[in-house]
Design a protein around this motif. Structure first.
Motif, PDB file in Angstrom:
ATOM      1  N   LEU A 148      11.359  45.719  10.059  1.00 39.10           N
ATOM      2  CA  LEU A 148      11.232  46.593   8.874  1.00 39.10           C
ATOM      3  C   LEU A 148       9.790  47.092   8.750  1.00 39.10           C
ATOM      4  CD1 LEU A 148      13.284  44.426   6.360  1.00 39.10           C
ATOM      5  CD2 LEU A 148      14.028  46.476   7.588  1.00 39.10           C
ATOM      6  N   ARG A 149       9.614  48.176   7.992  1.00 41.75           N
ATOM      7  CA  ARG A 149       8.261  48.683   7.737  1.00 41.75           C
ATOM      8  C   ARG A 149       7.928  48.514   6.259  1.00 41.75           C
ATOM      9  NH1 ARG A 149       5.907  54.020   9.960  1.00 41.75           N
ATOM     10  NH2 ARG A 149       4.115  52.771   9.375  1.00 41.75           N
ATOM     11  N   PRO A 150       7.049  47.578   5.910  1.00 49.71           N
ATOM     12  CA  PRO A 150       6.707  47.385   4.492  1.00 49.71           C
ATOM     13  C   PRO A 150       5.615  48.360   4.022  1.00 49.71           C
ATOM     14  CG  PRO A 150       6.064  45.470   5.838  1.00 49.71           C
ATOM     15  CD  PRO A 150       6.472  46.551   6.781  1.00 49.71           C
ATOM     16  N   LEU A 151       5.836  48.926   2.863  1.00 51.83           N
ATOM     17  CA  LEU A 151       4.762  49.667   2.201  1.00 51.83           C
ATOM     18  C   LEU A 151       4.428  48.866   0.952  1.00 51.83           C
ATOM     19  CD1 LEU A 151       4.050  53.322   1.672  1.00 51.83           C
ATOM     20  CD2 LEU A 151       4.285  51.954  -0.383  1.00 51.83           C
ATOM     21  N   VAL A 152       3.178  48.411   0.892  1.00 54.14           N
ATOM     22  CA  VAL A 152       2.778  47.489  -0.170  1.00 54.14           C
ATOM     23  C   VAL A 152       1.978  48.229  -1.234  1.00 54.14           C
ATOM     24  CG1 VAL A 152       1.501  45.378  -0.667  1.00 54.14           C
ATOM     25  CG2 VAL A 152       2.668  45.639   1.518  1.00 54.14           C
ATOM     26  N   VAL A 153       2.400  48.077  -2.471  1.00 58.58           N
ATOM     27  CA  VAL A 153       1.720  48.732  -3.590  1.00 58.58           C
ATOM     28  C   VAL A 153       1.086  47.641  -4.450  1.00 58.58           C
ATOM     29  CG1 VAL A 153       2.081  50.083  -5.681  1.00 58.58           C
ATOM     30  CG2 VAL A 153       3.384  50.619  -3.617  1.00 58.58           C
ATOM     31  N   CYS A 154      -0.235  47.700  -4.672  1.00 61.42           N
ATOM     32  CA  CYS A 154      -0.895  46.636  -5.440  1.00 61.42           C
ATOM     33  C   CYS A 154      -1.539  47.171  -6.712  1.00 61.42           C
ATOM     34  CB  CYS A 154      -2.006  45.988  -4.621  1.00 61.42           C
ATOM     35  SG  CYS A 154      -1.401  45.041  -3.247  1.00 61.42           S
ATOM     36  N   SER A 155      -1.560  46.301  -7.713  1.00 59.28           N
ATOM     37  CA  SER A 155      -2.296  46.598  -8.944  1.00 59.28           C
ATOM     38  C   SER A 155      -3.762  46.230  -8.743  1.00 59.28           C
ATOM     39  CB  SER A 155      -1.754  45.758 -10.098  1.00 59.28           C
ATOM     40  OG  SER A 155      -0.385  45.965 -10.233  1.00 59.28           O
ATOM     41  N   ALA A 156      -4.543  46.396  -9.804  1.00 65.38           N
ATOM     42  CA  ALA A 156      -5.912  45.882  -9.795  1.00 65.38           C
ATOM     43  C   ALA A 156      -5.837  44.368  -9.940  1.00 65.38           C
ATOM     44  CB  ALA A 156      -6.692  46.485 -10.955  1.00 65.38           C
ATOM     45  N   VAL A 157      -6.888  43.673  -9.521  1.00 62.69           N
ATOM     46  CA  VAL A 157      -6.935  42.218  -9.659  1.00 62.69           C
ATOM     47  C   VAL A 157      -6.696  41.861 -11.135  1.00 62.69           C
ATOM     48  CG1 VAL A 157      -8.437  40.204  -9.489  1.00 62.69           C
ATOM     49  CG2 VAL A 157      -8.486  41.957  -7.702  1.00 62.69           C
ATOM     50  N   GLY A 158      -5.908  40.799 -11.384  1.00 61.28           N
ATOM     51  CA  GLY A 158      -5.527  40.403 -12.744  1.00 61.28           C
ATOM     52  C   GLY A 158      -6.693  40.455 -13.717  1.00 61.28           C
ATOM     53  N   GLY A 159      -6.506  41.137 -14.830  1.00 64.55           N
ATOM     54  CA  GLY A 159      -7.527  41.194 -15.874  1.00 64.55           C
ATOM     55  C   GLY A 159      -8.505  42.350 -15.700  1.00 64.55           C
ATOM     56  N   VAL A 160      -8.567  42.929 -14.490  1.00 65.37           N
ATOM     57  CA  VAL A 160      -9.593  43.945 -14.241  1.00 65.37           C
ATOM     58  C   VAL A 160      -9.302  45.245 -15.012  1.00 65.37           C
ATOM     59  CG1 VAL A 160     -10.552  45.474 -12.472  1.00 65.37           C
ATOM     60  CG2 VAL A 160     -10.462  43.008 -12.082  1.00 65.37           C
ATOM     61  N   SER A 161      -8.017  45.633 -15.085  1.00 63.00           N
ATOM     62  CA  SER A 161      -7.730  46.871 -15.827  1.00 63.00           C
ATOM     63  C   SER A 161      -8.155  46.737 -17.291  1.00 63.00           C
ATOM     64  CB  SER A 161      -6.247  47.223 -15.743  1.00 63.00           C
ATOM     65  OG  SER A 161      -5.928  47.541 -14.411  1.00 63.00           O
ATOM     66  N   ASN A 162      -7.871  45.564 -17.867  1.00 64.81           N
ATOM     67  CA  ASN A 162      -8.309  45.363 -19.256  1.00 64.81           C
ATOM     68  C   ASN A 162      -9.826  45.424 -19.361  1.00 64.81           C
ATOM     69  OD1 ASN A 162      -5.804  45.163 -20.317  1.00 64.81           O
ATOM     70  ND2 ASN A 162      -5.727  42.916 -20.285  1.00 64.81           N
ATOM     71  N   SER A 163     -10.509  44.823 -18.386  1.00 63.06           N
ATOM     72  CA  SER A 163     -11.971  44.850 -18.429  1.00 63.06           C
ATOM     73  C   SER A 163     -12.485  46.274 -18.309  1.00 63.06           C
ATOM     74  CB  SER A 163     -12.574  44.012 -17.307  1.00 63.06           C
ATOM     75  OG  SER A 163     -12.150  42.685 -17.435  1.00 63.06           O
ATOM     76  N   LEU A 164     -11.838  47.075 -17.472  1.00 63.13           N
ATOM     77  CA  LEU A 164     -12.290  48.458 -17.328  1.00 63.13           C
ATOM     78  C   LEU A 164     -12.127  49.206 -18.653  1.00 63.13           C
ATOM     79  CD1 LEU A 164     -10.892  49.208 -13.755  1.00 63.13           C
ATOM     80  CD2 LEU A 164     -13.301  49.248 -14.428  1.00 63.13           C
ATOM     81  N   HIS A 165     -11.041  48.897 -19.347  1.00 63.87           N
ATOM     82  CA  HIS A 165     -10.824  49.473 -20.673  1.00 63.87           C
ATOM     83  C   HIS A 165     -11.968  49.121 -21.608  1.00 63.87           C
ATOM     84  CE1 HIS A 165      -7.542  51.644 -22.318  1.00 63.87           C
ATOM     85  NE2 HIS A 165      -6.703  51.159 -21.425  1.00 63.87           N
ATOM     86  N   THR A 166     -12.280  47.821 -21.616  1.00 69.24           N
ATOM     87  CA  THR A 166     -13.365  47.347 -22.471  1.00 69.24           C
ATOM     88  C   THR A 166     -14.673  48.039 -22.090  1.00 69.24           C
ATOM     89  OG1 THR A 166     -12.257  45.234 -22.408  1.00 69.24           O
ATOM     90  CG2 THR A 166     -14.476  45.231 -23.319  1.00 69.24           C
ATOM     91  N   LEU A 167     -14.884  48.153 -20.782  1.00 68.20           N
ATOM     92  CA  LEU A 167     -16.107  48.780 -20.299  1.00 68.20           C
ATOM     93  C   LEU A 167     -16.230  50.199 -20.872  1.00 68.20           C
ATOM     94  CD1 LEU A 167     -18.501  48.867 -18.291  1.00 68.20           C
ATOM     95  CD2 LEU A 167     -16.925  49.767 -16.610  1.00 68.20           C
ATOM     96  N   ILE A 168     -15.111  50.936 -20.858  1.00 70.38           N
ATOM     97  CA  ILE A 168     -15.159  52.309 -21.373  1.00 70.38           C
ATOM     98  C   ILE A 168     -15.521  52.284 -22.860  1.00 70.38           C
ATOM     99  CG2 ILE A 168     -13.758  54.368 -21.845  1.00 70.38           C
ATOM    100  CD1 ILE A 168     -12.179  53.687 -19.258  1.00 70.38           C
ATOM    101  N   ARG A 169     -14.875  51.367 -23.583  1.00 70.42           N
ATOM    102  CA  ARG A 169     -15.165  51.289 -25.031  1.00 70.42           C
ATOM    103  C   ARG A 169     -16.626  50.957 -25.280  1.00 70.42           C
ATOM    104  NH1 ARG A 169     -11.006  47.935 -26.095  1.00 70.42           N
ATOM    105  NH2 ARG A 169     -12.500  46.343 -26.686  1.00 70.42           N
ATOM    106  N   GLN A 170     -17.110  49.956 -24.529  1.00 75.21           N
ATOM    107  CA  GLN A 170     -18.509  49.538 -24.717  1.00 75.21           C
ATOM    108  C   GLN A 170     -19.460  50.679 -24.391  1.00 75.21           C
ATOM    109  OE1 GLN A 170     -19.074  46.078 -22.291  1.00 75.21           O
ATOM    110  NE2 GLN A 170     -18.308  44.679 -23.859  1.00 75.21           N
ATOM    111  N   ALA A 171     -19.149  51.411 -23.305  1.00 81.59           N
ATOM    112  CA  ALA A 171     -20.056  52.484 -22.891  1.00 81.59           C
ATOM    113  C   ALA A 171     -20.063  53.595 -23.937  1.00 81.59           C
ATOM    114  CB  ALA A 171     -19.633  53.013 -21.524  1.00 81.59           C
ATOM    115  N   ILE A 172     -18.881  53.898 -24.510  1.00 86.91           N
ATOM    116  CA  ILE A 172     -18.840  54.937 -25.547  1.00 86.91           C
ATOM    117  C   ILE A 172     -19.685  54.497 -26.741  1.00 86.91           C
ATOM    118  CG2 ILE A 172     -17.351  56.126 -27.227  1.00 86.91           C
ATOM    119  CD1 ILE A 172     -15.142  56.075 -25.106  1.00 86.91           C
ATOM    120  N   GLY A 173     -19.617  53.200 -27.042  1.00 84.93           N
ATOM    121  CA  GLY A 173     -20.393  52.671 -28.162  1.00 84.93           C
ATOM    122  C   GLY A 173     -21.885  52.579 -27.831  1.00 84.93           C
ATOM    123  N   GLY A 174     -22.230  52.852 -26.579  1.00 86.48           N
ATOM    124  CA  GLY A 174     -23.645  52.788 -26.186  1.00 86.48           C
ATOM    125  C   GLY A 174     -24.125  51.367 -25.979  1.00 86.48           C
TER     126      GLY A 174
END
Ligand code: LLP
Length: 882
Positions: free
Chosen positions: A59-85
């Motif tokens: 078979l030919r697998p095509l693997v789809v991965c998310s970001a490392v656990g917790g990283v998407s939430n951290s990126l969200h926080t990062l955006i909020r923090q950066a907007i807040g300066g």
């Protein structure tokens, strides 16, 4: 690497699941791994094993991965923090998280993902500079999570010599132009073209013969910009890929065994659903199930590609198969789902009665503001709809302007913090008559909206958020429990947990080491509560270790056994009493005790009790203005505590949430002005401020919130010397719950002490000191099988322990006589009381129980004996301290 021939449960033949011939023969398999399944070297070793298995099978697998656990939430926080300066420490966390994974994989992070690190820094710096992040920039920033995780994983798989290429998902997934979308939706919740595309196969065939590794969540728009697929986007990406390739199957690898008949965290007896129709899976996913994202189902249904949901930790289990073929015998409720945090818009006005076009006008406004409507119910003069405020695509101002606009058509009211409880199953209309008794659970609830889905797949009730969990538990036990379960229902969550590879139950307790002693004790007399002194002392020790706590007052309502009180007192702990009876018991046992070691916290008690307590010289807490308004003379010249209601209640059940409008306790914050005036009028000094928000709380931040409210209120009363943060400290009751982190609590309280060094801090724990120390021992009287349910009866029931009947509380139950025998039976444990609610545990996995066996019910040291009764004139279990 772990064994490459990882033992996997076989995959059902796609043809028997209704997949069209071409797909059933396809060599492509799309596999999706979520953030928690790619976070460590172990995870990647498992993925390598699964890939090898597939490639060895041609078979030919095509693997789809998310970001490392917790990283998407951290990126969200990062955006909020950066907007807040703000300076953004979270940026460094994100980099460190990836460096750590790279180290585990022996990969040079800077060489492999250094360019992404640089891009991340640059984007964050840009946002901080202009204090704003357009949806376009947010999408670019968030996409880095998936790009980084797949680059690291891909580099490591490459070192194994595996035939694998890394692909940028944006080269293959193209977002459709959707004119009605606003900019935010366009960039942050895009939809992609799908349907079989042979040119994609050709392009991938040119790349290699083996596996492809790519990202979930991201795609490209016609202008060549990065867009995101919204929450749960990786499942959707994987479905798009499966559809474009005409894959044989889509495998969703996740951190649970599959889809369940309810959220197992709320209902441990929830059953694995082994086979679901696309419709049902989508309905469960959209009504609150979080295992599969609802948007990934339609592309698979259209192409008739089966979805297999599998547990990464246990590939040997078959999981849930979603397809067009299900072993349907008769209509059944398959799941009870729960969705919290819903907002309702209720539109009301006589003008809408028989008015042509009212609905069109109203919904036009929702369209104009790009607000999507979910549930609807209408009457002659009211239309109520639920809207999605959780997925993050709705901004605060949107709701405000929408409400303003609707306000021009009719009266409009927003009802926040609602929960939707849905019964899901095909042909639900045909089984309505069977649901009757189960719906009694709604007798006491305020139902905001009832909706029966037009597709006949769900029946939904919208209630207040705080009712959600309990309703799911009750509906599950009254509907799914007694149903004749077809093949589609697999083992319960508890049974799956009981497998020896997973921790079977709560960590071993004192009673497993003192088993012989307990068996001997009960041979002399049973039923019996037994309390272990050392366990109580250890709990006291953990709280004592918090330096900033000046005094601990034991809430003796939890357990007022004289020997327990002696032991607690010997450790230097004080007492919190709620009645003259409790005060009398303390003084009887310790006649010389200093009166300031006793705190009286009554509620709606008669006037004389206050007068008597003040005369005794103990601390008295007032929790209602009635006391000062009507009986000022009782308090003239006295020092008192007041109990505030900080507004937000917490706890394991609504009956024990002792703050908020639904609770009878405490002085609400809006009465503080009046309190000040009344106290001055009565010439009474307020020296302590107290709050107790609820019971059974495991999140230490609760006390930070309480402290904030208390400190703010205290600033109005110059005589205050003590902040009493109440009790409520919980213990883990169910497998999987983490104990209260007293280290974290200590940090919170230390910080509070630094901010307010002049106040003394008190805690009033009840449960925390005694719950785990107590067990209830009772003999099996009779057993019986009735339909699908097996009952094990014991010699005492709700007369000794009422918590399961009153709160649906979970207490671990073991057969102490057969502690070492394998658990083979699922039983309901009941007592001898004349009430159907006389159950101590539902659907428990136990060894086969025989008459005379001794069952042990754990964690019953708090609110066990003290809440017992002699109902039916059956005396409750006696008590012994060992
Ligand atoms: N302080 C006050 C003012 C309270 O009202 C209570 C409990 C406590 C302290 C102690 O709470 P703890 O630390 O034990 O959570 N019967 C229920 C618990 C009711 C708690 C009532 N108030 C149960 O079995 O879960």
């Amino acid at each position: 690497m772990e064994d490459s021939a990882l033992r996997e449960a076989p995959f059902t033949d796609a043809r028997s699941l209704g997949a069209p011939e071409e797909y059933a023969d396809s060599r492509w398999v799309v596999m999706k791994f979520g953030g928690t399944s790619i976070a460590s070297r172990d995870d990647w070793e498992r993925i390598a094993g699964l890939l090898t298995n597939r490639m060895e099978a041609g078979l030919r697998p095509l693997v789809v991965c998310s970001a490392v656990g917790g990283v998407s939430n951290s990126l969200h926080t990062l955006i909020r923090q950066a907007i807040g300066g703000d300076p953004d420490p979270v940026l460094e966390d994100i980099l460190a998280r990836h460096r750590q994974l790279a180290d585990e994989l022996d990969i040079d992070a800077d060489a492999v993902i250094g360019e992404y690190f640089a891009e991340l820094r640059q984007l964050a710096a840009g946002v901080r500079l202009i204090r704003e992040a357009s949806p376009r920039v947010q999408a670019r920033l968030m996409a880095l999570g998936e790009l980084m995780s797949t680059r690291l994983g891909g580099a490591w798989l490459g070192t194994l010599g595996m035939d694998l290429v890394w692909a940028d998902a944006r080269d293959f997934l193209s977002a459709t132009e959707q004119r009605h979308k606003n900019e935010r939706q366009h960039f942050l919740s895009a939809v992609c073209l799908h349907g079989r595309d042979p040119s994609l196969e050709a392009r991938l065939a040119a790349a290699n013969e083996g596996a492809i590794l790519t990202q979930g969540f991201i795609a490209r728009n016609v202008d060549d910009e990065t867009v995101l697929l919204g929450r749960g986007g990786s499942d959707t990406s994987a479905a798009y890929f499966a559809s474009l390739l005409g894959a044989r199957r889509l495998e969703i690898w996740t951190d649970v065994p599959g889809m369940f008949s309810a959220n197992p965290r709320a209902v441990p007896s929830a059953r694995l659903l082994t086979a679901l129709h696309y419709d049902e899976a989508q309905e469960i996913a959209s009504t609150g199930g979080s295992v599969l994202h609802p948007r990934c189902v339609p592309p698979m249904r259209r192409a008739e590609i089966p979805i297999h949901v599998r547990w990464t930790g246990r590939p040997d289990l078959p999981g849930t198969v979603v397809s067009a073929a299900t072993p349907e015998v008769e209509p059944q409720v398959k799941a009870i789902s729960l969705r919290m945090g819903l907002t309702l818009v209720s539109m009301e006005g006589v003008a809408m009665w028989q008015e042509v076009g009212f609905l069109a006008d109203a919904f036009e406004l929702f369209r104009r503001h790009s607000v999507s409507v979910d549930l609807i119910s209408t009457s002659e003069s009211n239309v109520t709809v639920s809207i999605d405020t959780v997925s993050g695509t709705l901004e605060g101002e949107t709701l405000e302007t929408l409400v303003e606009d609707i306000g021009r058509l009719c009266r409009v009211r927003i009802i926040e913090d609602c929960a939707a409880v849905s019964l899901v199953g095909r042909k639900i209309r045909t089984i309505l008559h069977r649901l009757g008794p189960a719906l009694e659970v709604f007798e006491e609830q305020r139902i905001h909206l009832v909706s029966q889905a037009a597709n006949d797949l769900n029946l939904t009730f919208v209630v207040d958020d705080e009712q959600g969990y309990r309703l799911v538990q009750k509906l599950h036990s009254s509907i799914i429990g007694p149903q004749r379960l077809g093949e589609a229902f697999g083992p319960t969550w508890e049974e799956l947990q009981s497998d020896e590879r997973k921790p079977r139950r709560l960590p071993p307790s004192w009673w497993s080491h003192r088993r012989d002693e307990l068996l001997e004790l009960s041979a002399a007399a049973s039923p019996r509560y037994v309390y272990d002194g050392d366990t109580i002392r250890a709990a006291i020790g953990r709280l004592r270790a918090i330096d900033s706590v000046d005094a601990v007052f034991y809430a003796m309502k939890a357990n007022s056994n004289p020997d327990v009180l002696r032991l607690v007192e010997a450790e230097g702990v004080n007492f919190e009493c709620v009645s003259p009876g409790e005060i009398a018991r303390v003084l009887e046992l310790f006649p010389g005790m200093e009166r300031e070691r006793i705190l009286f916290t009554p509620n709606f008690a008669p006037r004389e009790e206050y007068a008597a307590a003040l005369d005794l010289g103990v601390w008295v807490t007032l929790d209602n203005l009635h006391t000062l308004r009507e009986w000022p003379d009782v308090f003239r010249g006295r020092d008192v505590f007041i109990r505030l209601d900080p507004g937000q209640g917490r706890g394991h059940h609504e009956h024990v949430r002792t703050a908020g409008t639904h609770s009878k306790f405490g002085i609400p914050l809006f009465e503080l002005d009046e309190l000040e005036a009344l106290a001055a009028g009565a010439d009474c000094r307020i020296v302590g401020i107290h709050a107790h928000t609820g019971s059974g709380i495991l999140d230490p931040t609760n006390w930070a919130e309480v402290a904030g409210e208390l400190a703010a209120a205290a600033s109005r009363f110059p005589d205050v010397h003590t902040l009493d943060l109440g009790g409520g400290l919980g213990i883990p009751e169910k497998p999987g719950q983490e104990p209260l982190d007293t280290g974290h609590l200590a940090r919170i309280l230390d910080e509070l002490k630094r901010a307010y060094p002049d106040y003394r801090l008190w805690l009033e724990p009840g449960r925390y000191l005694v719950a785990e120390a107590g067990v209830l021992l009772a003999r099996v009287t009779q057993t019986k099988g009735k339909g699908a349910v097996r009952y094990v009866g014991i010699e005492t029931g709700m007369n000794s322990l009422i918590r399961p009947a009153l709160y649906g509380a979970y207490h671990e139950i073991v057969n102490l006589t057969r502690l070492k025998e394998p658990a083979t039976e699922i039983v309901t444990v009941v007592g001898p009381i004349c009430e159907s609610g006389d159950r101590l545990g539902n659907d428990r996995l136990l060894p086969e129980c025989r008459e005379g066996d001794l069952l042990l019910i754990a964690n019953t040291g708090a609110y066990g004996y003290t809440m017992s009764s002699s109902y039916n004139l059956r005396e409750p279990a006696a008590e012994t301290v060992i």
